[in-house]
Design an enzyme around this catalytic site. Sequence first.
Site, PDB file in Angstrom:
ATOM      1  N   ASP A  12       4.861  11.867 -16.268  1.00  0.00           N
ATOM      2  CA  ASP A  12       5.263  11.128 -15.089  1.00  0.00           C
ATOM      3  C   ASP A  12       3.972  10.667 -14.407  1.00  0.00           C
ATOM      4  OD1 ASP A  12       6.947  10.328 -12.787  1.00  0.00           O
ATOM      5  OD2 ASP A  12       5.926  11.999 -11.804  1.00  0.00           O
ATOM      6  N   ASP A  14       3.587   9.229 -10.651  1.00  0.00           N
ATOM      7  CA  ASP A  14       3.412   9.453  -9.220  1.00  0.00           C
ATOM      8  C   ASP A  14       3.660  10.908  -8.846  1.00  0.00           C
ATOM      9  OD1 ASP A  14       3.007   6.603  -8.524  1.00  0.00           O
ATOM     10  OD2 ASP A  14       5.030   6.440  -9.334  1.00  0.00           O
ATOM     11  N   ASP A 171       6.666  16.236 -11.695  1.00  0.00           N
ATOM     12  CA  ASP A 171       6.508  16.869 -10.383  1.00  0.00           C
ATOM     13  C   ASP A 171       7.806  16.929  -9.589  1.00  0.00           C
ATOM     14  OD1 ASP A 171       6.201  14.627  -7.812  1.00  0.00           O
ATOM     15  OD2 ASP A 171       6.355  13.910  -9.867  1.00  0.00           O
TER      16      ASP A 171
END
Length: 231
Positions: A12, A14, A171
């Site tokens: 991922d 961001d 995240d």
Amino acid sequence: MSKLRGTSVIFDLDGTLVDSEPHYYEAGRQTLAAYGVPDFTWADHERYVGISTQETVADWKDRYGLSATVDELLAVKNRHYLELARSASRAYPEMRAFVELLAAEGVPMAVASGSSPEAITAVLAGTGLDAHLHTVVSADEVAHGKPAPDVFLEAARRLGASPADCVVLEDAAPGAAAAHAAGMRCIAIPYVTAQADAPEFATASLLLRDGQAEFTARSAYDWLAGAAGRR
């Protein structure tokens, strides 16, 4: 021979590779202020962590009763974000070190993100991570964003990898759910550490409850090497 032979890694972007959530918040705050919503807070922003920009602005339209179209809101938010992304993107140092470790081993890598293709390109170029991360999938290119598995499955397809051989770094809870739905192992590094008990994170193969504060390139590499040996 690499200890990670047969393993592919999907990141991922961001909040995982780069600390871009403050930019997304500021872009969102500026956008909503322009449409008459002056009090968008960081706590309001946190509910959208891990959700694609398209889905975020669609929710704004409903939540705040905005007259603008989703496409207009998307364009305005992306314009604000790109201005910030090009000038101030910062990769997490241990994540950069991890990417470099994997690159040195020849491990296939991809980025799968809810951001627009333009935003992903700007961030990777701005941080220099584009030197190693060439395979990129945006949620704009698939039918459904996270928590659907589409972006991760498309990343695996482009890498020529079986989902079972892929490890995702994420995240956010929707991303962990997407990795699980894709049949991939997941290293979860919660951006909002207070959400570490979210049920989606319970599906991760490795959960670093303290987020980036707990992540190191060497420990992640060693875990991957051990996981590759257990396959």
